[in-house]
Design an enzyme around this catalytic site. Structure first.
Site, mmCIF file in Angstrom:
data_model
loop_
_atom_site.group_PDB
_atom_site.id
_atom_site.type_symbol
_atom_site.label_atom_id
_atom_site.label_comp_id
_atom_site.label_asym_id
_atom_site.label_seq_id
_atom_site.Cartn_x
_atom_site.Cartn_y
_atom_site.Cartn_z
ATOM 1 N N GLU A 13 42.123 43.733 31.392
ATOM 2 C CA GLU A 13 43.123 43.923 32.446
ATOM 3 C C GLU A 13 44.544 43.956 31.884
ATOM 4 O O GLU A 13 45.424 44.615 32.424
ATOM 5 C CB GLU A 13 43.038 42.792 33.479
ATOM 6 N N GLY A 79 38.018 43.053 44.440
ATOM 7 C CA GLY A 79 37.124 43.808 45.316
ATOM 8 C C GLY A 79 37.813 44.070 46.642
ATOM 9 O O GLY A 79 38.475 43.188 47.180
ATOM 10 N N MET A 193 39.035 36.055 42.010
ATOM 11 C CA MET A 193 38.560 34.729 41.610
ATOM 12 C C MET A 193 39.645 33.799 41.062
ATOM 13 O O MET A 193 39.325 32.765 40.487
ATOM 14 C CB MET A 193 37.421 34.899 40.583
ATOM 15 N N GLU A 194 40.918 34.160 41.211
ATOM 16 C CA GLU A 194 41.965 33.326 40.611
ATOM 17 C C GLU A 194 43.195 33.091 41.484
ATOM 18 O O GLU A 194 43.821 32.021 41.411
ATOM 19 C CB GLU A 194 42.457 33.958 39.285
ATOM 20 N N ASP A 217 36.325 47.704 43.018
ATOM 21 C CA ASP A 217 35.017 47.823 43.673
ATOM 22 C C ASP A 217 35.193 47.435 45.130
ATOM 23 O O ASP A 217 36.242 46.937 45.513
ATOM 24 C CB ASP A 217 34.010 46.882 42.981
#
Ligand code: SAH
Length: 258
Positions: A13, A79, A193-194, A217
């Site tokens: 990333e 996502g 997730m962060e 996604d």
């Protein structure tokens, strides 16, 4: 002099940013490589947090405590959840909720115990600046990604969205789970997730935080054809172009005082 912290979860990333940023000094703390340098006359510390809330919270705390960062920006992938939030779009966070936080019945669902809140806000000014930079970049997507990449990933007029981002320690990759998240938190645009963990740390320290996420996604059964390639060819390049554009427009704090 203001110090800007730039965080991503995964190497892919941040790869384009790291390749551009002059690597003046590398400091390793708790297994993380902090790149301390200058980018467009701004003092910058760039670092990879690894994946998940705990790794991200630890990294954010180190940036604030050890490197005196006073502005923190997260850039990476997420996502898409919201209707119309497509692969290749960018979501700039207005606020964050930890979707897997559940201390009920002691506390309401999603509320972080003892904070009296579920939602942590992104810094409004910073988010607006990143939104403007993202719009500028996505308006010229072909120039930043190349026509072949646009075609390969079928990216058509990518858009910038601003709103709620969900975070939790789960890669959301089934339609059922994605639907459950949308039902529980209908305002949510994206899941990762962060972000919410970093937002909570920045809230504790009173440091402005914002996040820019490229949608990799749709958080459903149709796993992206090539997650790693998408990050390398699209998300990583967006990150570089958006942060670069943002820094160009941002006056270094302390400039003009000499
Ligand atoms: N398959 C990948 C998984 C990485 S985890 C791999 O093997 O490398 C996903 C990372 O991207 C996390 O840092 C998270 O913040 C973000 N992310 C992207 N899409 C996500 C989704 N659908 N659910 C949760 N996190 C997602």
């Amino acid at each position: 002099m203001a110090v800007i912290g730039i965080m991503s979860a995964m190497n892919e990333e941040l790869a384009a940013v790291l390749a551009t940023m002059p690597d003046e000094q590398r400091v390793t703390v708790a297994g993380r490589d902090f790149r301390v340098g200058r980018w467009q006359s701004h003092a910058v510390v760039a670092v990879l947090s690894r994946i998940g809330t705990v790794a991200a919270a630890t990294t954010a705390t180190l940036l604030l405590e050890r490197f005196q960062v006073d502005t923190l920006v997260f850039t990476g992938v997420a996502g898409g959840l919201g209707a119309g939030v497509r692969v290749g779009d960018v979501v700039v966070a207005q606020g964050f909720v930890q979707h897997d936080m559940d201390a009920s019945p002691l506390f309401p669902r999603h509320e972080v115990p003892l904070y009296g809140r579920a939602r942590f806000e992104a810094d409004a000014d910073l988010s607006l600046q990143l939104c403007a930079a993202s719009q500028q970049v996505l308006g010229h997507a072909a120039q930043h990604l190349g026509a072949n990449t646009l075609m390969a990933f079928q990216l058509d007029s990518p858009r910038v969205h601003q709103g709620l981002i969900l975070s939790g320690d789960r890669f959301v990759s089934t339609s059922a789970e994605s639907l459950a998240l949308r039902r529980a938190l209908p305002d949510a645009l994206a899941v990762e997730m962060e972000g919410a963990a970093v937002a909570q740390v920045c809230h504790d320290y009173g440091v402005p935080f914002a996040a820019v996420r490229t949608i990799s996604d749709r958080a459903d059964d149709a796993a992206h054809t090539d997650f790693q390639r998408f990050i390398r060819d699209v998300a990583s390049r967006y990150s570089l172009a958006i942060l670069s554009q943002w820094l160009t427009c941002r006056q270094p704090v302390g400039a003009g005082l000499i």
